[in-house]
Design a protein around this motif. Structure first.
Motif, mmCIF file in Angstrom:
data_model
loop_
_atom_site.group_PDB
_atom_site.id
_atom_site.type_symbol
_atom_site.label_atom_id
_atom_site.label_comp_id
_atom_site.label_asym_id
_atom_site.label_seq_id
_atom_site.Cartn_x
_atom_site.Cartn_y
_atom_site.Cartn_z
ATOM 1 N N MET A 103 42.155 38.588 27.006
ATOM 2 C CA MET A 103 41.202 37.875 28.687
ATOM 3 C C MET A 103 40.088 37.001 28.146
ATOM 4 O O MET A 103 39.046 37.576 27.216
ATOM 5 N N THR A 104 40.276 36.137 28.692
ATOM 6 C CA THR A 104 38.391 35.621 28.924
ATOM 7 C C THR A 104 37.322 35.976 30.220
ATOM 8 O O THR A 104 38.752 35.878 31.247
ATOM 9 N N CYS A 105 36.564 37.288 29.897
ATOM 10 C CA CYS A 105 36.307 37.821 31.031
ATOM 11 C C CYS A 105 34.732 36.925 31.807
ATOM 12 O O CYS A 105 33.872 35.864 30.897
ATOM 13 N N ARG A 106 34.544 37.219 32.626
ATOM 14 C CA ARG A 106 33.421 36.180 33.538
ATOM 15 C C ARG A 106 32.949 37.458 33.829
ATOM 16 O O ARG A 106 33.362 38.521 34.713
ATOM 17 N N VAL A 107 31.526 37.631 34.260
ATOM 18 C CA VAL A 107 30.790 38.924 34.157
ATOM 19 C C VAL A 107 29.725 39.405 35.360
ATOM 20 O O VAL A 107 29.158 37.985 34.844
ATOM 21 N N VAL A 108 29.828 39.493 36.122
ATOM 22 C CA VAL A 108 29.043 39.527 37.678
ATOM 23 C C VAL A 108 28.132 40.771 37.741
ATOM 24 O O VAL A 108 28.798 41.568 37.735
ATOM 25 N N THR A 109 27.540 41.451 38.190
ATOM 26 C CA THR A 109 26.059 42.041 38.504
ATOM 27 C C THR A 109 26.546 43.007 40.221
ATOM 28 O O THR A 109 25.743 43.160 40.381
ATOM 29 N N SER A 110 27.383 42.088 41.136
ATOM 30 C CA SER A 110 26.702 42.213 42.657
ATOM 31 C C SER A 110 27.822 41.565 43.189
ATOM 32 O O SER A 110 29.370 40.938 42.309
ATOM 33 N N GLU B 118 30.531 34.166 45.012
ATOM 34 C CA GLU B 118 30.051 32.859 44.310
ATOM 35 C C GLU B 118 30.801 32.655 42.497
ATOM 36 O O GLU B 118 31.093 31.082 43.255
ATOM 37 N N ALA B 119 31.677 33.596 42.338
ATOM 38 C CA ALA B 119 32.364 33.055 41.206
ATOM 39 C C ALA B 119 33.690 33.138 42.246
ATOM 40 O O ALA B 119 34.282 31.537 41.409
ATOM 41 N N LEU B 120 34.493 33.399 42.828
ATOM 42 C CA LEU B 120 35.567 33.232 43.238
ATOM 43 C C LEU B 120 35.280 31.289 44.163
ATOM 44 O O LEU B 120 36.658 31.405 44.249
ATOM 45 N N ALA B 121 35.062 31.684 44.290
ATOM 46 C CA ALA B 121 34.421 30.242 44.885
ATOM 47 C C ALA B 121 33.917 28.982 43.799
ATOM 48 O O ALA B 121 34.774 28.031 44.453
ATOM 49 N N GLU B 122 34.295 29.372 43.459
ATOM 50 C CA GLU B 122 33.975 28.320 42.005
ATOM 51 C C GLU B 122 35.527 28.198 40.790
ATOM 52 O O GLU B 122 35.931 27.281 40.057
ATOM 53 N N GLN B 123 35.947 29.374 40.359
ATOM 54 C CA GLN B 123 37.334 29.130 40.180
ATOM 55 C C GLN B 123 38.157 30.380 40.435
ATOM 56 O O GLN B 123 37.991 31.818 41.002
ATOM 57 N N ARG B 124 39.652 30.481 40.048
ATOM 58 C CA ARG B 124 40.793 32.048 40.790
ATOM 59 C C ARG B 124 40.813 32.740 39.776
ATOM 60 O O ARG B 124 40.638 32.425 37.814
ATOM 61 N N PHE B 125 41.119 34.448 39.240
ATOM 62 C CA PHE B 125 40.526 34.879 38.119
ATOM 63 C C PHE B 125 41.838 35.500 38.107
ATOM 64 O O PHE B 125 42.445 36.107 39.544
ATOM 65 N N TYR C 259 39.311 34.898 50.833
ATOM 66 C CA TYR C 259 40.261 34.143 49.466
ATOM 67 C C TYR C 259 41.462 35.533 49.347
ATOM 68 O O TYR C 259 41.835 36.520 48.064
ATOM 69 N N PRO C 260 42.147 35.887 50.852
ATOM 70 C CA PRO C 260 43.217 35.875 50.554
ATOM 71 C C PRO C 260 44.871 36.591 49.441
ATOM 72 O O PRO C 260 45.102 36.888 49.063
ATOM 73 N N ASP C 261 44.499 34.953 48.801
ATOM 74 C CA ASP C 261 45.312 35.367 47.746
ATOM 75 C C ASP C 261 45.251 36.084 46.266
ATOM 76 O O ASP C 261 45.600 35.699 45.651
ATOM 77 N N MET C 262 43.322 36.580 46.307
ATOM 78 C CA MET C 262 43.031 36.862 45.185
ATOM 79 C C MET C 262 43.632 38.652 44.979
ATOM 80 O O MET C 262 42.655 39.548 44.843
ATOM 81 N N ILE C 263 43.566 38.821 47.288
ATOM 82 C CA ILE C 263 43.564 40.646 47.606
ATOM 83 C C ILE C 263 44.452 41.555 46.259
ATOM 84 O O ILE C 263 43.670 42.230 45.774
ATOM 85 N N ARG C 264 45.355 40.702 45.948
ATOM 86 C CA ARG C 264 46.540 41.306 45.112
ATOM 87 C C ARG C 264 45.987 41.758 43.560
ATOM 88 O O ARG C 264 46.561 42.301 43.018
ATOM 89 N N ARG C 265 44.957 40.843 43.331
ATOM 90 C CA ARG C 265 44.223 41.313 41.691
ATOM 91 C C ARG C 265 43.544 41.605 41.670
ATOM 92 O O ARG C 265 42.720 41.874 40.705
ATOM 93 N N LEU D 8 37.188 38.636 35.717
ATOM 94 C CA LEU D 8 36.225 38.950 36.069
ATOM 95 C C LEU D 8 35.886 39.803 36.669
ATOM 96 O O LEU D 8 36.614 41.083 37.338
ATOM 97 N N VAL D 9 34.759 40.641 36.031
ATOM 98 C CA VAL D 9 34.419 41.486 35.998
ATOM 99 C C VAL D 9 33.048 41.848 37.187
ATOM 100 O O VAL D 9 31.877 41.744 36.654
ATOM 101 N N VAL D 10 33.282 43.067 37.838
ATOM 102 C CA VAL D 10 32.169 43.492 38.436
ATOM 103 C C VAL D 10 31.392 44.414 38.669
ATOM 104 O O VAL D 10 32.127 45.685 38.575
ATOM 105 N N ASP D 11 29.684 44.684 38.241
ATOM 106 C CA ASP D 11 29.718 45.699 37.839
ATOM 107 C C ASP D 11 27.845 46.160 38.123
ATOM 108 O O ASP D 11 27.407 45.054 37.537
ATOM 109 N N ASP D 12 27.528 46.952 39.279
ATOM 110 C CA ASP D 12 25.567 46.794 39.332
ATOM 111 C C ASP D 12 25.033 47.273 37.910
ATOM 112 O O ASP D 12 23.813 46.511 37.852
ATOM 113 N N GLU D 13 25.762 47.762 36.881
ATOM 114 C CA GLU D 13 25.646 48.129 35.128
ATOM 115 C C GLU D 13 26.088 47.153 34.818
ATOM 116 O O GLU D 13 26.736 47.024 33.860
ATOM 117 N N GLN D 14 24.735 46.166 33.702
ATOM 118 C CA GLN D 14 25.471 45.510 33.297
ATOM 119 C C GLN D 14 25.871 45.872 31.855
ATOM 120 O O GLN D 14 27.408 45.279 31.866
#
Length: 441
Positions: A343-350, A356-363, A388-394, A322-328
């Motif tokens: 790697m298979t990537c999903r991009v979000v900007t906020s 919301e992406a983490l609510a749908e899937q784990r990365f 999502y404490p299981d994701m904190i170390r990712r 999951l790539v998170v950056d406010d600059e597209q």
């Protein structure tokens, strides 16, 4: 002044005071003089009396206070400049990340074609820009140099690559006298290149407009009887006056016109060289102009990899990110770099979109920018830890502003932090850190 005092005493009958510096065998004395007329009973001036007060201690104390005040003022200006450099570096790092990423991908795609050399030149120039920005950041945060094994001839060549066009355009004859088989040094190569470039450009400016043929001489040799490496840059310009030489390494001191120089160059250069345990000094001219000599010790300094990379271990670029950056565009270039590695990537900007992406899937990995509107890195970290404490170390954080206070706070979380513009080795090292703690599949 003594003559003026006597004249005042005799002609006007008034006292006269003046300060004086006297040179004595044991040093200078700063004194205050008072000369006054002595009159007879008729009111005529017959003699001149005088008092002398030794004010050396007072004068030296006042000079020390003035120097301390000026030093504090310069420190404040340097601190403000550091913040300015940090801001400029942050603004440059995002577009540089795009240029460097695109250049890296184009290099792979155009390997073996007629465009391969052009793309390599583009990438080299972008890499150089990125290193200059990192040098700005290093100056601003005042950390020690990051040392690797370097060869002085290679650094001189790199500096001339960047300044050679200017020398040729100015009609300056260049002469190199470099001893063969000079020993390697443990040093920050980028910082030394910056110093060499600054001294070369200073020499070029010193010879501007002169009538005789301008000439620049660069020598590198091992100092006789020692292991130190000496590099000298000499020009046949107008030279340096004694009063200027005494202040030439002072911050913000410059003899250049307004808009041409800030007076920071030589001061910063000296700081960089001293951080390496070396010296930078103005020495006896070789060509009749000015000679700057760099002395560097061989040293046994610890070698630190610039990217803080782990030993060369192949990292399986697999799974999802999951790539998170406010600059597209910045997010897209990172996603493409990771996609090309597998790697298979999903991009979000906020940050909110990331939740919301983490609510749908784990990365398998989350690359998040730190400075974002509304929800920055710290807030996103806290929200993931809560929901999502299981994701904190990712999580791997990314930033182009390493001086921001939030970055220091996030370092304490133990999460990897990579600097923009993205360097493939830094990305590999960050994924390796996740891999070693069992956080990647």
């Amino acid at each position: 002044q003594a003559d003026s005092a006597i004249e005042a005493n005799e002609k006007t009958g008034t006292a006269f005071a003046f300060d004086q510096t006297i040179k004595l065998p044991d040093g200078k004395r700063h004194v205050s003089n008072i000369r006054f007329p002595i009159r007879n009973k008729e009111g005529e001036t017959t003699h001149v009396g005088g008092l002398v007060f030794d004010r050396t201690v007072e004068k030296e104390a006042a000079d020390a206070i003035s120097a301390a005040r000026e030093g504090l003022h310069q420190s404040e200006k340097l601190a403000a400049l550091g913040q300015l450099l940090a801001g400029v570096a942050h603004e440059l790092n995002n577009p540089l990340a795009i240029v460097m990423g695109r250049a890296a991908m184009l290099k792979d795609k155009l390997a073996g074609t007629a465009h391969e050399d052009s793309i390599q030149r583009l990438r080299d120039a972008a890499d150089r820009c990125a290193r200059i920005v990192k040098t700005f950041i290093t100056m601003a945060r005042q950390t020690g140099p990051q040392r690797t094994m370097v060869q002085i001839p290679d650094l001189i060549e790199a500096a001339l690559d960047m300044t050679g066009h200017g020398l040729r355009a100015a009609g300056i004859a260049l002469e190199l006298q470099i001893e063969p088989d000079l020993p390697e040094l443990t040093a920050d190569g980028d910082q030394l290149i910056q110093v060499l470039m600054n001294l070369i450009i200073n020499g070029q400016h010193a010879m501007a407009g002169q009538q005789n043929e301008p000439k620049l001489l660069i020598t590198a040799r091992q100092e006789a009887g020692t292991a130190r490496i000496l590099v000298e840059i000499s020009d046949n310009g107008s030279g340096v006056a004694d009063d200027v030489a005494a202040r030439i390494f002072d911050p913000f001191f410059t003899t250049k016109d307004v808009g041409v120089g800030t007076g920071l160059g030589l001061s910063v250069c000296q700081s960089m060289i001293e951080a390496h345990g070396g010296t930078l000094e103005l020495t006896r001219p070789v060509l009749g102009g000015a000679t700057f000599r760099i002395g560097l010790p061989p040293g046994e300094a610890e070698v630190v990899d610039r990217a803080d990379a782990k030993p060369a271990v192949e990292i399986p670029y697999r799974g999802s990110a999951l790539v998170v950056d406010d600059e597209q565009e910045v997010a897209d270039i990172l996603a493409e770099m990771l996609d090309e590695k597998g790697m298979t990537c999903r991009v979000v900007t906020s940050g909110q979109a990331a939740l919301e992406a983490l609510a749908e899937q784990r990365f398998d990995a989350i690359f998040s920018d730190i400075r974002m509107p509304r929800m920055g890195g710290s807030e996103l970290l806290a929200a993931i830890e809560r929901d999502y404490p299981d994701m904190i170390r990712r999580i791997i954080f990314a930033t182009g502003d390493v001086l921001h206070p939030e970055v220091d706070a996030l370092r304490k979380s133990g999460r990897p932090i990579v600097e923009k513009p993205y360097d493939p080795e830094q990305l590999r090292a960050a994924l390796l850190q996740l891999h070693e703690i069992g956080e990647t599949p």
